[in-house]
Design an enzyme around this catalytic site. Sequence first.
Site, PDB file in Angstrom:
ATOM      1  N   LYS A   1       0.795  -1.225   0.000  1.00  0.00           N
ATOM      2  CA  LYS A   1       0.000   0.000   0.000  1.00  0.00           C
ATOM      3  C   LYS A   1       0.831   1.280   0.000  1.00  0.00           C
ATOM      4  O   LYS A   1       0.716   2.098  -0.890  1.00  0.00           O
ATOM      5  CB  LYS A   1      -0.959   0.012   1.205  1.00  0.00           C
ATOM      6  N   ARG A   2       1.659   1.467   0.992  1.00  0.00           N
ATOM      7  CA  ARG A   2       2.338   2.739   1.088  1.00  0.00           C
ATOM      8  C   ARG A   2       3.622   2.773   0.285  1.00  0.00           C
ATOM      9  O   ARG A   2       3.989   3.787  -0.278  1.00  0.00           O
ATOM     10  CB  ARG A   2       2.650   3.042   2.554  1.00  0.00           C
TER      11      ARG A   2
END
Length: 483
Positions: free
Chosen positions: A253-254
């Site tokens: 995700k990040r």
Amino acid sequence: MTVRVRIAPAPSGSIHVGTARTALYNWLFARQSGGVFMLRVEDTDPSRVVEEHYKTIQDDLLWLGLEWDEGPGVGGPYEPYLQSERLDIYKDATDKLVELGVLYRCYCTPEELAAKRKAAMEAKKPPRYDRRCLQLSDREESQFESEGRPFVMRIRTPDEGTTSFTDMVTGEVSFDNQELDDVVVVRSDGRPLYRLAASVDDGIMRITHVIRGLDLQSSTPHQIIMLEALGYEVPLYAHIPLVSGPGGRPLSKRFGGESVQTFRELGYLPETMMNYLALLGWGLADQTIIGRDELIQKFEISNVHASPANLDPDRLDWMNGEYIRGLDELDLAERLMPWLAKAGLVSETESDEQKKLVKAITPLVQTRIDRLDKAADQVRGIFTDPDIDPMAAERGLKDEYVAELLDKTAQKIGSLEDWSRDSIEAALRDIQTEMGLKPRKAFVPFYVAVHGSTVGAPIFESIELIGKEKFLQRLEKARALVS
Ligand code: GLU
């Protein structure tokens, strides 16, 4: 007994963080016992091989500081260390295992297998191979052979009993042999699959401890069966839980990726990664910053947690900041160089003048960044004449007092004789007092003028570094934006 461990990545891309952590645990285990850490490349599956990534995986390991004692480039007593160059060895082992009745030919077609799977699912049974080809009559078999029908090799798992081992991380593990599937271990083109190649090599290469991801624990019984049949010492196993993102969510995700390359490109130090990865699944009660040598001393494979580890970006950033602050200034300057070059602030082959400037800005950013990639934004205005960000102009230049502040400063600076940080500060503070301004009001316009932004490296040092002439030009440029 000399500890011999290995990391066995496929050359399919930059190493996944989970594999990097596995590599680290293996390396630590070898280093603390004076053992051997081996790199063995799993490249028998052409679909997982990308030529340039033989180098990528080696670069990744070396960047992390995990140099190997045996493997590509360094050689060793069990060469070659690329599995694609060991096909003869697997062929011999396969022949021997067939002779021993541990492997058998399976002629089932993909369509037949798909139908069997479907039927098993419908009957709510586990989709295990039904051993049709174990029961072939001699006639059927010679018929298939004369047709030249392709076949794979399956492992004949025992009909009864259990296959058990003591996992150094997860404890006692026992597989009911009846539940084991007769998995395919040699493909129809004769190439070995993972389970066979890995266990044959673990045996031949005298691997003493197999430290790897928990996802591979289910392949262990098959590997033990083959190792034992071939008469090799069965290594000890340690299966470490997988890595996920914060709160157990998927990792990417990040970071937008999960490989060593990703972390490298985000400006994390290798020292941080080593420390962080070590703590991802293991730890000391009262200590977070643990450097290389101390890790070698204190790491304990038996204390690796059996529960999954979550990678926490905030903690990683914090730790990286700690490591950046702990670096020697010259060392940090060296490491900043490529990042500043990437941002276009210095040339790839820095001049002496640029080197001097990088050295000078290093202490200014050292306490203010937690990733190397963040340095450029802090000091852009010291290396170049940056465009003034319109938002910053709106925030820092729009008030009525700013025109007077800039004019007074230009005048005072113009006649300033001693060009040092302290005399610059004294001059600017004089004006601040004279105009009765709060520091923020008095100095933010200079950030905007010098850095083109309301934030950046400390202002008095920055002004000193760009020099009087350029500072006066920047004041003029900012002044033109003030109505
Ligand atoms: N190639 C496997 C992996 O990267 C490692 C296999 C093993 O360690 O036995 O996960």
